[in-house]
Design an enzyme around this catalytic site. Sequence first.
Site, PDB file in Angstrom:
ATOM      1  N   CYS A  91     -17.932  28.892 -23.773  1.00  0.00           N
ATOM      2  CA  CYS A  91     -19.134  28.141 -24.150  1.00  0.00           C
ATOM      3  C   CYS A  91     -19.885  28.674 -25.362  1.00  0.00           C
ATOM      4  CB  CYS A  91     -20.086  28.092 -22.962  1.00  0.00           C
ATOM      5  SG  CYS A  91     -19.418  27.302 -21.481  1.00  0.00           S
ATOM      6  N   HIS A 149     -27.780  28.568 -24.878  1.00  0.00           N
ATOM      7  CA  HIS A 149     -26.731  29.590 -24.746  1.00  0.00           C
ATOM      8  C   HIS A 149     -26.341  30.214 -26.083  1.00  0.00           C
ATOM      9  CE1 HIS A 149     -22.899  30.846 -22.288  1.00  0.00           C
ATOM     10  NE2 HIS A 149     -23.879  31.753 -22.230  1.00  0.00           N
TER      11      HIS A 149
END
Length: 488
Positions: A91, A149
Amino acid sequence: MVKNILIYGFFFALVSCVNSKTKADQPALTVNTTHANVDEQKPNVIVILVDDAGYVDFGFMGSQDLDTPHIDRLAQSGVVFTDAHVSATVCAPSRAGLMTGQYQQRFGFEANHTGDEQSGDIGLSDDGLTLADVFKKNDYKTIAIGKWHLGETASDHPNQRGFDEFFGFLAGSRSYFPMKNPSQTHALQENGERVEFTGYLTDVLGDRSVRFVKENKDQPFFMYLAYNAVHTPMQAKEVDLKRYEHHPRQHLAAMTWSLDENIGKLQNTLESLGLLDNTLIYFLSDNGGANNNDSNNGYLKGWKGNEFEGGHRVPFLVSWPGRLKANQRFDGLTSSLDIFRTSMAAADIQKDDDLVLDGVNLLPYLEGKMFGNPHDDLYWRKLEESAARAGNFKLIHLDGYGSVLYDLTADLGETKNLIQDQPEMYNLLSDRLSNWEDQLMEPLWLEEKSWMEVTYYIHKRLMQNKKVLYTSPTEMSTGTALLDGPSD
């Protein structure tokens, strides 16, 4: 059995498409040479990034059991890519590459997450420009919605990285339902202030995307819409679970349905406001389907976290109804890194000389003005695992073990190692991978030792064409997966 035949048929069609290129080996694309008139106003740009989605888990990618009518309509309105990749198999680094338009390893963002216990939270390079920085500088209203993130410190907050507005959460995952006492990184926030919400997070993010469009309909905007669906935890609304009560992938089907509904809400809003024709929309997954969310990568080998096709080849489409002809397919080698340059070109923004970008402007290829592969080669590296692609050949290397070489035209499933048969190609790709790595920084942080061990094990087994017995540190330490049967 029928499902497997359909999936195999889809990938046979993809491989056949690659094999049936023109004599000049040029990716095929039918284009509209007489575009409809587009307003003088600069186009809006929306990047819809979903999380851990399987390669064939959308109707436009061949899914037979998941319902995605709105996403499929978006695909039909533009161009579907058959050989598109992200710059990382997990990710955070994948998002870093997309957001900066360059290989994230150039600034040490190689492992997942945004730092470790030794390094502390590092996140994005402080002196690096994001796509949002560029758009904001050029009078676009900018917003990031959903999963960030990319750093948890103040300097990496989205509001400090080019986004006028941020509505989302900083961490890599969280519950889809309200949390009683979320940490600062898991709390839903708007521009640094915690937001209390009711209902289901995918709906909340979708509603926020709609509100932003309505509020900014009279000015050009850039939206980074990063849904955490369909990342774990596998949570869905009761009404959607009921809809798929007897589905073998019930939770994933329900989560995907909700994701599709909310993308549909955004499409309908753009259309009702007369903005759809002048809006450039990307849709893609941040990496390949994960092994813990029931996702399906079809005939691709591997999954999230490893350098086989299942880790980084992703569903990817581009829609711009006022500029690009509908119902098209593009077979050229492309990357999520291309989103940066393509978006700048669409908005007629000139690149500063000192801005390093590894992507390509895709518009000339999509409009039939240029032919061939946008990229001659692509590269990947996550700590001990690396890969290089040149044309249809792909090299995968595992430190301390060795390499394998595949011809993806004949072997999309990456099963036949051609090193002995193609020594010149092996040497060429090895040299190119080494030369690329010479341009990179050492990774600024690592992943947990237990995860590095299991990832190394998975890579080795896949390179040997052997069954993977353990997919998590817990399984590996306890040996529980041995109960599943023989290894081969």
